[in-house]
Design an enzyme around this catalytic site. Sequence first.
Site, PDB file in Angstrom:
ATOM      1  N   LYS A  17      46.714 -69.388  38.333  1.00 50.55           N
ATOM      2  CA  LYS A  17      48.025 -69.905  37.937  1.00 50.55           C
ATOM      3  C   LYS A  17      47.905 -71.184  37.094  1.00 50.55           C
ATOM      4  O   LYS A  17      48.790 -71.493  36.298  1.00 50.55           O
ATOM      5  CB  LYS A  17      48.896 -70.199  39.171  1.00 50.55           C
TER       6      LYS A  17
HETATM    7  C1  LIG Z   1      49.135 -64.686  41.150  1.00 55.86           C
HETATM    8  C2  LIG Z   1      47.787 -64.171  41.477  1.00 55.86           C
HETATM    9  C3  LIG Z   1      47.402 -62.846  41.184  1.00 55.86           C
HETATM   10  C4  LIG Z   1      48.345 -61.838  40.559  1.00 55.86           C
HETATM   11  O1  LIG Z   1      48.624 -62.128  39.219  1.00 55.86           O
HETATM   12  P1  LIG Z   1      49.870 -61.451  38.483  1.00 55.86           P
HETATM   13  O2  LIG Z   1      49.941 -62.081  37.150  1.00 55.86           O
HETATM   14  O3  LIG Z   1      51.067 -61.816  39.339  1.00 55.86           O
HETATM   15  O4  LIG Z   1      49.650 -59.992  38.448  1.00 55.86           O
HETATM   16  C5  LIG Z   1      46.101 -62.442  41.501  1.00 55.86           C
HETATM   17  N1  LIG Z   1      45.244 -63.275  42.105  1.00 55.86           N
HETATM   18  C6  LIG Z   1      45.583 -64.558  42.409  1.00 55.86           C
HETATM   19  C7  LIG Z   1      44.584 -65.414  43.094  1.00 55.86           C
HETATM   20  C8  LIG Z   1      46.847 -65.055  42.105  1.00 55.86           C
HETATM   21  O5  LIG Z   1      47.174 -66.332  42.424  1.00 55.86           O
END
Ligand SMILES: *Cc1c(COP(=O)(O)O)cnc(C)c1O
Length: 496
Positions: A111
């Site tokens: 993120k």
């Molecule tokens: C948010 C997240 C995901 C999923 O990503 P998306 O863009 O929502 O598909 C996968 N792994 C981690 C560690 C995340 O924080």
Amino acid sequence: MITYRSTRGGEEGTRASQAILKGIANDGGLFVPEYIPEMDFSLSDMKEMEYKELAYRVMRLYFADFSKEELQSCIDGAYDSKFANDLIAPVNTAGDLKFLELFHGPTLAFKDMALSILPYLMMTSAKKEKIDKDVVILTATSGDTGKAALEGFANVDGTKIIVFFPQNGVSEIQKRQMITQEGENTCVIGINGNFDDAQTGVKNIFADLEFREELDKNGYVFSSANSINIGRLIPQVVYYFHSYSQLMQDGTLEEGDTMNVVVPTGNFGNILAAYYAKQMGLPIGDLICASNSNKVLYDFFQDGSYDKNRDFNITMSPSMDILISSNLERLLYYVANDDAELTKDLMDQLQKQGKYDITSEMKENLIDFYGGYADDVRTQEVIKEVYESTGYLMDTHTAVAYAVYEDYKADRSDSTATVIVSTASPYKFPSSVMDALDSEAYKETDEFELVDKMNDIIGGEIPKGIDGLKTRKIEHDIVCQTNEMAKVIKEFLKLV
Ligand SMILES: *Cc1c(COP(=O)(O)O)cnc(C)c1O
């Protein structure tokens, strides 16, 4: 100049800065660029570019109303020494595996790749659109988004950031990361309820016109940092180009060779960014979508029907525990050949019946996607397997991707060079990861001690974002009921 429109047809000609500020279109649809621009640099040019330059070359094609100086200063502010690796998103080789590591930012999850730049994009947009109010970011989180948004918006002039998390629904590490957040403009609140309660509470506040007017009178305007914002999607396109460039440099790829990607998926933002990269001209072959046992996307790619009417599983990869994958709406729009009416119709069905079926023509356009899934047992199996064979320790989300990659190879007999997208550091989920290595030895140990024990095994430095977390000062201790969320916000903004 490229502008944005809603996937549901209700809005057109929106500037990038307006779309970033609004987050979601008036008709409830998601903003998409009116066309996906072609890359205007060559693969060999790209080989010479550092992350920040590449980021500029990609993002300028989408954020055309930003001046060169504006966009460069957003990029410089975001991708600096708060990333623990100079490459920002390094490709790490383990045996014959290639991991694209997106977890070297301050909160140890992917993120950070977008939430480190979103505050800059948003404040620049506010200036361009002559918004003279303070922007109040409201966020509900199941763990990773909240901390990354706090980290991004802390101490940013002209903003306040308020995060609601389920008091008993996040890991000990995730909670501690959030409640020790410093910064005058931050507010973190535990709620007595689950993530859905937090999310519904936030949506209700967004929809409360009276509340909005009161804010407006006091010089505030609400905005959102969640993953449907175009200001989060576009920065994620960059690291797919960057990974291709690294694979050319280490000799894995010759210029023009095909590269596959496998992405652990929840809200479909990360893998959609790979789809954008492919449409722009990057030679990506298959887009492999990996789910945990909440396998609504796997089922969708099997037979073209999406159905969220099913049990919600709490898994070891909590950031992928999701049944409504918001960004899939953008893919539907594309595979319907930009048919906004059809997209709106499908989304209405999802709202009313919790399910929809796509047309056979749309299904044919999904040819580049491959869906797979792995449950918790398999996730832990592969963590141990890969660690024992290569010494590389995957987190639970990355492990889901790896497991699906194995299935893909067996199924397709395909040996195309493949990047496994690694979305979190194993330090963020120490109990599930250590339990995978040895289910007896670490049984009674708390998460903070497990961080040290993990470090004993893999060596190196404990990431800054987590080192000493247990003894950091608690800055936020408010817990409220779900019907008190508005009241807590007013207190923080001193409206009462
Ligand atoms: C948010 C997240 C995901 C999923 O990503 P998306 O863009 O929502 O598909 C996968 N792994 C981690 C560690 C995340 O924080």
